[in-house]
Write a protein that holds these residues in place. Structure first.
Motif, PDB file in Angstrom:
ATOM      1  N   MET A 153      18.609  -9.350  19.470  1.00 36.21           N
ATOM      2  CA  MET A 153      19.670  -8.847  18.780  1.00 36.21           C
ATOM      3  C   MET A 153      20.438  -9.323  19.981  1.00 36.21           C
ATOM      4  SD  MET A 153      21.908  -7.576  17.104  1.00 36.21           S
ATOM      5  CE  MET A 153      21.480  -6.689  15.733  1.00 36.21           C
ATOM      6  N   MET A 154      20.299  -8.477  21.295  1.00 34.03           N
ATOM      7  CA  MET A 154      21.085  -9.212  22.793  1.00 34.03           C
ATOM      8  C   MET A 154      21.398 -10.546  23.082  1.00 34.03           C
ATOM      9  SD  MET A 154      19.869  -6.223  25.807  1.00 34.03           S
ATOM     10  CE  MET A 154      19.855  -6.714  26.922  1.00 34.03           C
ATOM     11  N   LYS A 155      20.355 -11.168  22.790  1.00 31.95           N
ATOM     12  CA  LYS A 155      19.926 -13.054  22.926  1.00 31.95           C
ATOM     13  C   LYS A 155      21.048 -13.838  21.616  1.00 31.95           C
ATOM     14  CE  LYS A 155      17.519 -17.235  22.240  1.00 31.95           C
ATOM     15  NZ  LYS A 155      16.349 -17.217  22.336  1.00 31.95           N
ATOM     16  N   GLN A 156      21.295 -12.722  20.314  1.00 29.47           N
ATOM     17  CA  GLN A 156      21.759 -13.522  19.752  1.00 29.47           C
ATOM     18  C   GLN A 156      23.504 -13.318  20.085  1.00 29.47           C
ATOM     19  OE1 GLN A 156      22.390 -12.916  15.065  1.00 29.47           O
ATOM     20  NE2 GLN A 156      19.857 -12.110  15.912  1.00 29.47           N
ATOM     21  N   GLU A 159      24.821 -15.846  22.123  1.00 33.32           N
ATOM     22  CA  GLU A 159      24.922 -16.777  21.860  1.00 33.32           C
ATOM     23  C   GLU A 159      26.185 -16.633  20.861  1.00 33.32           C
ATOM     24  OE1 GLU A 159      20.931 -17.547  19.827  1.00 33.32           O
ATOM     25  OE2 GLU A 159      20.150 -17.714  21.565  1.00 33.32           O
ATOM     26  N   LEU A 160      26.346 -16.293  19.873  1.00 30.49           N
ATOM     27  CA  LEU A 160      27.686 -15.637  19.492  1.00 30.49           C
ATOM     28  C   LEU A 160      29.015 -15.672  19.966  1.00 30.49           C
ATOM     29  CD1 LEU A 160      26.529 -13.329  16.088  1.00 30.49           C
ATOM     30  CD2 LEU A 160      27.201 -15.576  16.140  1.00 30.49           C
ATOM     31  N   THR A 161      29.040 -14.632  21.551  1.00 27.77           N
ATOM     32  CA  THR A 161      30.182 -14.801  22.774  1.00 27.77           C
ATOM     33  C   THR A 161      30.653 -15.752  22.330  1.00 27.77           C
ATOM     34  OG1 THR A 161      29.500 -12.644  22.841  1.00 27.77           O
ATOM     35  CG2 THR A 161      31.062 -13.733  24.093  1.00 27.77           C
ATOM     36  N   GLU A 296      23.809  -3.317  10.470  1.00 25.43           N
ATOM     37  CA  GLU A 296      23.691  -3.701  11.772  1.00 25.43           C
ATOM     38  C   GLU A 296      23.988  -5.228  11.869  1.00 25.43           C
ATOM     39  OE1 GLU A 296      20.279  -4.017  14.589  1.00 25.43           O
ATOM     40  OE2 GLU A 296      20.538  -2.617  13.261  1.00 25.43           O
ATOM     41  N   LEU A 297      24.766  -5.794  11.187  1.00 22.04           N
ATOM     42  CA  LEU A 297      25.872  -6.786  11.721  1.00 22.04           C
ATOM     43  C   LEU A 297      27.220  -6.278  12.044  1.00 22.04           C
ATOM     44  CD1 LEU A 297      26.497  -9.888  10.806  1.00 22.04           C
ATOM     45  CD2 LEU A 297      26.849  -9.356   8.764  1.00 22.04           C
ATOM     46  N   GLU A 298      27.166  -5.831  11.466  1.00 22.60           N
ATOM     47  CA  GLU A 298      28.626  -5.080  11.466  1.00 22.60           C
ATOM     48  C   GLU A 298      28.716  -4.671  13.370  1.00 22.60           C
ATOM     49  OE1 GLU A 298      31.997  -1.722  10.351  1.00 22.60           O
ATOM     50  OE2 GLU A 298      30.571  -1.837   9.747  1.00 22.60           O
ATOM     51  N   ARG A 299      27.824  -4.241  14.258  1.00 21.85           N
ATOM     52  CA  ARG A 299      27.383  -3.344  15.340  1.00 21.85           C
ATOM     53  C   ARG A 299      27.302  -4.395  16.079  1.00 21.85           C
ATOM     54  NH1 ARG A 299      21.993   0.100  15.489  1.00 21.85           N
ATOM     55  NH2 ARG A 299      23.013   0.286  17.799  1.00 21.85           N
ATOM     56  N   LYS A 300      26.652  -5.587  15.666  1.00 17.93           N
ATOM     57  CA  LYS A 300      26.817  -6.860  16.639  1.00 17.93           C
ATOM     58  C   LYS A 300      27.790  -7.696  16.240  1.00 17.93           C
ATOM     59  CE  LYS A 300      24.144  -9.996  13.801  1.00 17.93           C
ATOM     60  NZ  LYS A 300      22.819 -10.812  13.383  1.00 17.93           N
ATOM     61  N   LYS A 302      30.723  -6.117  16.582  1.00 19.07           N
ATOM     62  CA  LYS A 302      31.840  -5.337  17.767  1.00 19.07           C
ATOM     63  C   LYS A 302      30.950  -6.087  18.947  1.00 19.07           C
ATOM     64  CE  LYS A 302      32.265  -1.222  14.528  1.00 19.07           C
ATOM     65  NZ  LYS A 302      32.135   0.221  14.278  1.00 19.07           N
ATOM     66  N   ASP A 303      30.140  -5.852  19.460  1.00 15.70           N
ATOM     67  CA  ASP A 303      29.410  -5.951  20.151  1.00 15.70           C
ATOM     68  C   ASP A 303      29.855  -7.170  20.923  1.00 15.70           C
ATOM     69  OD1 ASP A 303      28.167  -4.291  20.590  1.00 15.70           O
ATOM     70  OD2 ASP A 303      26.487  -4.645  20.315  1.00 15.70           O
ATOM     71  N   VAL A 304      29.999  -8.370  19.951  1.00 16.59           N
ATOM     72  CA  VAL A 304      30.542  -9.884  20.211  1.00 16.59           C
ATOM     73  C   VAL A 304      32.060  -9.621  20.987  1.00 16.59           C
ATOM     74  CG1 VAL A 304      31.374 -11.839  19.517  1.00 16.59           C
ATOM     75  CG2 VAL A 304      29.117 -11.065  18.523  1.00 16.59           C
ATOM     76  N   CYS A 305      32.810  -8.840  19.623  1.00 14.01           N
ATOM     77  CA  CYS A 305      34.658  -8.714  19.642  1.00 14.01           C
ATOM     78  C   CYS A 305      34.577  -8.194  21.655  1.00 14.01           C
ATOM     79  CB  CYS A 305      34.974  -7.700  18.962  1.00 14.01           C
ATOM     80  SG  CYS A 305      34.981  -9.039  17.412  1.00 14.01           S
TER      81      CYS A 305
END
Length: 364
Positions: A153-156, A159-161, A296-300, A302-305
């Motif tokens: 998750m941290m890696k994704q 990368e998404l950021t 799970e996706l929503e949390r991911k 939010k972290d990117v934003c």
């Protein structure tokens, strides 16, 4: 003028078809010829494979060019054609969203958890020893899965950021240089493709919701010198709790439904009742997997934003501009629609994908 039109004819399209038209045609033909829908047709698998091969060639720019110029024999993928069933699952299984959401694990965690439970049952001689050992193995497996999940998750998120930063920069550049029409055209084409993915419309709406919420909260916090974070932070936490509660409720409802359906013997049903029963089973399973992946996706996202909007290397003005770009993407995504025909196709397609997942799991 193309040398051979066989692949175009199989998909029912013209040689001038766009990539989106080719994708839509494949989706329709794949459902029409899927072997699960033609159990009494000995040629069903062959027809299904032909549709898959046609799409594998026409969806690849280089292969399509070679096919148009030289015909089938000169347009074979380097590693050969993929199995039609596995290709069917992969092509609309969410891969198109990778640049926006990373890996879409709608089926991955579900299959891993099921495999884990199956493994713990092997080699047990009695019910007591099975229960004792299964609990111990299950705890160890879950800890391993959770550790791996967190690292992945941290890696994704990282990368998404970076990918979202590039998309935002391209948008801001298009606005600055007055090329927004061209940017919109490409984005609209991408959205047309994305809505054909498994749960495509739901994913677009979910991305839009997260972008809109995080961007608006950030802009408001800047106008109120950060005081609004006290309110928006509490509200976001409440939404997370509600999402977790909804996830648990979905699981419990599905469990009850499965227990009731397990009492039914499909062999005692006629063809219509069996089809209805299997459709209901598929729908319930998809509902649980979608709820798990959505949470799970929503949390991911939010972290990117948060990483983009709280980047101290960017000025406050630059971060506000990035927030407004997120709102622009959110507005475009939230306006995506399906026709009634497309909505029904999506429902059937997702159930067929689930069926392919179950078959693949049994053969591995």
């Amino acid at each position: 003028m193309v040398k051979d039109t066989e692949y175009y004819d199989i998909l029912g399209i013209q040689p001038s078809a766009t990539s989106t038209e080719i994708k839509k045609a494949y989706r329709k033909k794949a459902m029409e010829t899927h072997p699960d829908k033609h159990p009494d047709d000995p040629d069903a698998q062959s027809k299904f494979q032909s549709v898959g091969e046609a799409y594998q060639v026409l969806s690849d720019d280089d292969l399509r060019k070679r096919y148009d110029e030289f015909g089938k024999d000169n347009a074979v993928p380097q590693h050969g054609f993929e199995d039609a069933g596995e290709y069917f699952t992969a092509i609309f299984g969410g891969d198109g969203f990778k640049d926006w959401i990373g890996e879409f694990s709608l089926f991955k965690e579900f299959n891993e958890a099921t495999d884990m439970m199956d493994e713990t049952k092997e080699g047990k001689e009695d019910a007591v020893s099975t229960k004792t050992k299964m609990n111990k193995e299950q705890r160890e497996k879950l800890m391993e899965m959770e550790k791996k999940r967190r690292e992945d998750m941290m890696k994704q998120v990282d990368e998404l950021t970076e990918k979202l930063k590039i998309k935002i920069d391209n948008f801001l550049l298009a606005v600055k240089e007055k090329h927004l029409d061209d940017f919109n055209r490409k984005l609209d084409e991408e959205i047309e493709d994305l809505k054909l993915e498994s749960f495509g419309l739901e994913l677009l709406y979910l991305i839009a919701k997260v972008y809109r919420t995080k961007a608006n909260n950030f802009i408001i916090s800047k106008k109120t010198y950060g005081f609004s974070k006290l309110f928006t932070g509490t509200r976001d936490n409440a939404r997370s709790v509600k999402s977790a509660y909804n996830l648990i409720s979905t699981g419990l409802e599905a469990q009850k439904a499965m227990e009731q359906m397990n009492k039914v013997n499909p062999e005692e049903l006629d063809d219509f009742e069996r089809a209805k029963f299997e459709s209901m089973m598929a729908g319930k399973a998809l509902g649980v997997m979608w709820a798990m992946s959505k949470f799970e996706l929503e949390r991911k996202l939010k972290d990117v934003c948060n990483k983009i909007l709280n980047d101290k290397n960017a000025s406050s003005k630059q971060r506000i501009a990035k927030a407004k770009a997120m709102l622009y993407f959110a507005d475009k995504f939230s306006k995506a629609k399906r026709s009634p025909e497309e909505a029904e196709e999506a429902r059937v397609f997702e159930e067929l994908i689930l069926g392919e997942q179950e078959k693949r799991k049994k053969t591995h």
